[in-house]
Scaffold this active site. Structure first.
Site, PDB file in Angstrom:
ATOM      1  N   LEU A  26       0.827  -1.214   0.000  1.00 29.70           N
ATOM      2  CA  LEU A  26       0.000   0.000   0.000  1.00 29.70           C
ATOM      3  C   LEU A  26       0.857   1.257   0.000  1.00 29.70           C
ATOM      4  O   LEU A  26       1.933   1.282   0.595  1.00 29.70           O
ATOM      5  CB  LEU A  26      -0.850   0.025   1.282  1.00 29.70           C
ATOM      6  N   ASP A  68       1.808  -6.287   2.564  1.00 30.83           N
ATOM      7  CA  ASP A  68       2.421  -5.423   3.584  1.00 30.83           C
ATOM      8  C   ASP A  68       2.830  -6.183   4.855  1.00 30.83           C
ATOM      9  O   ASP A  68       3.175  -5.551   5.851  1.00 30.83           O
ATOM     10  CB  ASP A  68       1.436  -4.304   3.956  1.00 30.83           C
ATOM     11  N   GLU A  73       5.153  -4.773  12.677  1.00 27.88           N
ATOM     12  CA  GLU A  73       4.825  -3.897  13.802  1.00 27.88           C
ATOM     13  C   GLU A  73       3.328  -3.566  13.859  1.00 27.88           C
ATOM     14  O   GLU A  73       2.797  -3.263  14.923  1.00 27.88           O
ATOM     15  CB  GLU A  73       5.602  -2.586  13.652  1.00 27.88           C
ATOM     16  N   ASP A  74       2.637  -3.623  12.714  1.00 29.23           N
ATOM     17  CA  ASP A  74       1.276  -3.100  12.699  1.00 29.23           C
ATOM     18  C   ASP A  74       0.196  -4.018  13.283  1.00 29.23           C
ATOM     19  O   ASP A  74      -0.747  -3.511  13.889  1.00 29.23           O
ATOM     20  CB  ASP A  74       0.911  -2.654  11.273  1.00 29.23           C
ATOM     21  N   ARG A  93      -5.111  -5.490   5.356  1.00 29.51           N
ATOM     22  CA  ARG A  93      -4.110  -5.935   6.326  1.00 29.51           C
ATOM     23  C   ARG A  93      -4.728  -6.625   7.550  1.00 29.51           C
ATOM     24  O   ARG A  93      -3.988  -7.136   8.400  1.00 29.51           O
ATOM     25  CB  ARG A  93      -3.246  -4.751   6.776  1.00 29.51           C
ATOM     26  N   ARG A 138      -5.910   5.086  10.420  1.00 29.69           N
ATOM     27  CA  ARG A 138      -5.865   3.647  10.710  1.00 29.69           C
ATOM     28  C   ARG A 138      -6.304   3.307  12.147  1.00 29.69           C
ATOM     29  O   ARG A 138      -6.698   2.168  12.412  1.00 29.69           O
ATOM     30  CB  ARG A 138      -4.440   3.131  10.525  1.00 29.69           C
ATOM     31  N   HIS A 169       1.153   7.212  10.056  1.00 30.86           N
ATOM     32  CA  HIS A 169       1.164   6.728  11.440  1.00 30.86           C
ATOM     33  C   HIS A 169       1.785   7.752  12.383  1.00 30.86           C
ATOM     34  O   HIS A 169       2.658   8.530  11.972  1.00 30.86           O
ATOM     35  CB  HIS A 169       1.998   5.435  11.539  1.00 30.86           C
ATOM     36  N   ILE A 250       6.671   2.413  -0.249  1.00 32.44           N
ATOM     37  CA  ILE A 250       5.384   1.898   0.249  1.00 32.44           C
ATOM     38  C   ILE A 250       5.153   2.405   1.683  1.00 32.44           C
ATOM     39  O   ILE A 250       4.629   1.693   2.545  1.00 32.44           O
ATOM     40  CB  ILE A 250       5.261   0.361   0.116  1.00 32.44           C
ATOM     41  N   CYS A 256       8.791  -0.185  11.560  1.00 35.00           N
ATOM     42  CA  CYS A 256       7.696  -1.083  11.172  1.00 35.00           C
ATOM     43  C   CYS A 256       8.128  -2.504  10.825  1.00 35.00           C
ATOM     44  O   CYS A 256       7.304  -3.408  10.786  1.00 35.00           O
ATOM     45  CB  CYS A 256       6.919  -0.478  10.019  1.00 35.00           C
TER      46      CYS A 256
HETATM   47  C1  CIR Z   1       0.811   0.379   4.907  1.00 35.77           C
HETATM   48  O1  CIR Z   1       0.333   1.343   4.300  1.00 35.77           O
HETATM   49  O2  CIR Z   1       0.190  -0.210   5.787  1.00 35.77           O
HETATM   50  C2  CIR Z   1       2.218  -0.080   4.541  1.00 35.77           C
HETATM   51  N1  CIR Z   1       2.438   0.121   3.158  1.00 35.77           N
HETATM   52  C3  CIR Z   1       3.262   0.657   5.353  1.00 35.77           C
HETATM   53  C4  CIR Z   1       3.183   0.342   6.814  1.00 35.77           C
HETATM   54  C5  CIR Z   1       4.253   0.992   7.605  1.00 35.77           C
HETATM   55  N2  CIR Z   1       4.096   0.628   8.963  1.00 35.77           N
HETATM   56  C6  CIR Z   1       4.612   1.308   9.979  1.00 35.77           C
HETATM   57  O3  CIR Z   1       5.228   2.358   9.777  1.00 35.77           O
HETATM   58  N3  CIR Z   1       4.393   0.867  11.199  1.00 35.77           N
END
Ligand code: CIR
Length: 263
Positions: A26, A68, A73-74, A93, A138, A169, A250, A256
């Site tokens: 993404l 992704d 981390e997400d 995600r 998010r 974020h 991205i 992350c």
């Molecule tokens: C997203 O948009 O979810 C991923 N392309 C990038 C996520 C980056 N995550 C983070 O900085 N914790």
């Protein structure tokens, strides 16, 4: 006497290798696809840097269905006291949580789950005295409140703050440097969220540098941010410069790509 753990003392981490689908990760802007080979090279260097910093790293296999999923981390948060399964705030995600859950259940005695709402780990900044949760596109209020309840169960205090507008974020714009100091963009620092911290402000045009990563005695920082690098060197930090230009396509940075904790 047991040593008091600082928020950046880590001996364990989990990373996930990129799948070839990472090129379809993404992005909010119209950036070109990253190159799979170069993302892999950036990930390899990051993994080596974690190990060099004294961290034991568990490396998970790629998940092609989730472009992704390299950004582990997400979908979760981890602490010495236990793990919390989050719910990423974008449909493509959401399934990453179920994919990482069994890994965390093996590694942690306590694994809590968000009751409601959405939280991306990228919106969560762990400090020694509190955990900041940035509302964003998010992460919603319900998710933040559910997370505060989980944090309380683990004996930690959560605080809801605001991610700057049009920033992916909260941690896209800041990172912890030490117990008293945060590296931040000007736009975030000016919102007053770090009033009880010293702030080091990244120079204008180097906003991407704010997503650095303090690991034990060193700070990981993206190459290509000379002003920030000079400022941090002058402030006495030991730096590890890592290339991030492909993952930046991205919308990703240094925090992350790992889940980190002290066992
Ligand atoms: C997203 O948009 O979810 C991923 N392309 C990038 C996520 C980056 N995550 C983070 O900085 N914790």
């Amino acid at each position: 006497m047991a040593k008091t753990l600082r928020a950046y003392d880590f001996d364990s981490a989990i990373v996930r290798r990129p799948g070839v689908s990472v090129v379809k990760g993404l992005r909010a802007g119209g950036q070109d696809d990253p190159s799979y080979a170069e993302v892999t090279a950036e990930h390899d260097a990051y993994l080596a840097a974690l190990k060099d910093a004294g961290v034991g790293v568990q490396v998970l296999d790629p998940l092609e269905a989730f472009p992704d999923s390299i950004f582990v981390e997400d979908p979760a948060l981890v602490f010495h006291e236990g793990a919390i399964l989050l719910r990423p705030g974008i449909g493509s995600r959401e399934g990453e949580t179920a994919a990482i859950a069994p890994v965390l259940r093996e590694r942690f005695d306590r694994v809590l789950e968000l009751e409601g709402g959405y939280v991306d780990g990228g919106d969560v900044l762990t400090m020694s005295d509190r955990v900041m949760i940035g509302l964003s596109a998010r992460t919603d209020r319900e998710g933040a409140e559910s997370l505060i309840a989980c944090l309380a169960e683990l004996g930690r205090k959560g605080e809801v703050v605001q991610t700057p507008e049009n920033v992916l974020h909260f941690k896209s714009d800041c990172s912890l440097m030490d117990d008293a100091t945060v590296l931040s963009t000007r736009r975030l620092a000016e919102s007053g969220v770090f009033s009880s911290y010293e702030t080091l402000i990244v120079p204008e045009g180097e906003e991407g540098a704010a997503n650095a990563l303090r690991i034990n005695d060193r700070v990981f920082i993206g190459v290509g941010f000379p002003g920030t690098i000079e400022m941090l060197k002058k402030a006495g930090y030991k730096l590890v410069e890592l290339k991030t230009s492909e993952i930046a396509k991205i919308d990703a940075g240094l925090s992350c790509m790992s889940l980190r904790w002290h066992s």
